[in-house]
Motif scaffolding. Structure first.
Motif, PDB file in Angstrom:
ATOM      1  N   PRO A   3       7.909   1.592  -4.582  1.00 56.69           N
ATOM      2  CA  PRO A   3       6.551   2.032  -4.282  1.00 56.69           C
ATOM      3  C   PRO A   3       5.501   1.520  -5.257  1.00 56.69           C
ATOM      4  N   THR A   4       5.872   1.249  -6.487  1.00 62.19           N
ATOM      5  CA  THR A   4       4.893   0.729  -7.442  1.00 62.19           C
ATOM      6  C   THR A   4       5.533  -0.331  -8.324  1.00 62.19           C
ATOM      7  N   ILE A   5       4.724  -1.253  -8.737  1.00 61.43           N
ATOM      8  CA  ILE A   5       5.124  -2.287  -9.677  1.00 61.43           C
ATOM      9  C   ILE A   5       4.165  -2.139 -10.842  1.00 61.43           C
ATOM     10  N   GLN A  69      -0.795   2.632  -8.479  1.00 63.85           N
ATOM     11  CA  GLN A  69      -0.471   3.605  -7.431  1.00 63.85           C
ATOM     12  C   GLN A  69       0.362   3.001  -6.305  1.00 63.85           C
ATOM     13  N   GLY A  70       0.427   1.672  -6.254  1.00 66.10           N
ATOM     14  CA  GLY A  70       1.187   1.010  -5.196  1.00 66.10           C
ATOM     15  C   GLY A  70       0.471   0.983  -3.859  1.00 66.10           C
ATOM     16  N   THR A  71      -0.857   1.173  -3.860  1.00 70.47           N
ATOM     17  CA  THR A  71      -1.617   1.176  -2.605  1.00 70.47           C
ATOM     18  C   THR A  71      -2.199  -0.190  -2.279  1.00 70.47           C
ATOM     19  N   ASP A  88      -4.667 -10.487  -1.229  1.00 69.01           N
ATOM     20  CA  ASP A  88      -4.200  -9.138  -1.511  1.00 69.01           C
ATOM     21  C   ASP A  88      -3.311  -8.591  -0.412  1.00 69.01           C
ATOM     22  N   VAL A  89      -2.497  -7.628  -0.826  1.00 65.04           N
ATOM     23  CA  VAL A  89      -1.745  -6.769   0.079  1.00 65.04           C
ATOM     24  C   VAL A  89      -2.366  -5.397  -0.148  1.00 65.04           C
ATOM     25  N   PHE A  90      -2.893  -4.788   0.899  1.00 68.80           N
ATOM     26  CA  PHE A  90      -3.628  -3.538   0.738  1.00 68.80           C
ATOM     27  C   PHE A  90      -3.309  -2.567   1.872  1.00 68.80           C
ATOM     28  N   GLU A  98      -1.335  -4.534   4.756  1.00 68.62           N
ATOM     29  CA  GLU A  98      -2.147  -5.584   5.368  1.00 68.62           C
ATOM     30  C   GLU A  98      -2.414  -6.655   4.321  1.00 68.62           C
ATOM     31  N   ILE A  99      -2.471  -7.907   4.763  1.00 65.47           N
ATOM     32  CA  ILE A  99      -2.804  -8.987   3.828  1.00 65.47           C
ATOM     33  C   ILE A  99      -4.186  -9.535   4.149  1.00 65.47           C
TER      34      ILE A  99
END
Length: 179
Positions: A3-5, A69-71, A88-90, A98-99
């Motif tokens: 979920p988060t990096i 936050q991994g969002t 981005d990946v959002f 979504e990219i």
């Protein structure tokens, strides 16, 4: 799914010619320069022309927290150390995201969009652990549509959406990629 990096401004994703790294607040000035080009802004639904420095600064200042936050994962696209765009990946939730991507006008037509988007998709799948990705582009943005199809995205439908940059409603093509 991871979920988060951890946010690390020294993190890098490499391609043959590009380095993608987390955006930092110091990228704002160059991003404003790129987004001031009418042709670049024209392809972005929420862009204003001229770009609003306060909004852009606020947007960039939130990127590290979104990362934590991994969002969303916002990445500077750099060529020889110079920012030429952002990808981005959002809107990440439930294993989906979504990219998006935008490039300096002088970088168009040289394969950088595909190269950055291909690496971004791999990052979303392999590192973030997403199971599916969405994307959209204006129906008259043939280059972006071609990039998405080349990456394996399938066209789902067309929707009507208001484009701030064009100050009118446009047709946006929506795409989807399942892993």
């Amino acid at each position: 799914m991871n979920p988060t990096i951890d946010y690390d401004p020294t993190f890098q994703l490499r391609t043959k010619r590009l380095v993608l790294r987390p955006t930092v607040p110091n990228d704002v000035e160059r991003a404003l320069e790129i987004r001031s080009n009418r042709e670049v802004a024209h392809n972005l639904v929420a862009a204003t022309l001229p770009p609003d420095p306060e909004k852009m600064t606020k947007w960039f200042s939130g990127h590290a927290e979104e990362w934590r936050q991994g969002t969303a994962y916002r990445l500077a696209i750099t060529l020889n150390g110079r920012l030429i765009g952002v990808c981005d990946v959002f809107d990440i939730t439930g294993g989906e995201g979504e990219i998006g991507y935008w490039l300096d006008r002088v970088a168009w037509g040289r394969g950088f969009g595909f190269e950055a988007a291909e690496r971004l998709v791999r990052f979303g799948i392999e590192d973030v652990g997403l199971r599916s990705l969405r994307a959209g582009c204006a129906d008259d943005n043939a280059a972006s549509g071609a990039i998405l199809r080349r990456l394996g995205f399938e066209r789902l439908k067309d929707i009507r959406i208001f484009s701030t940059s064009r100050e009118k409603e446009i047709t946006q093509r929506r795409f989807h990629l399942d892993v």
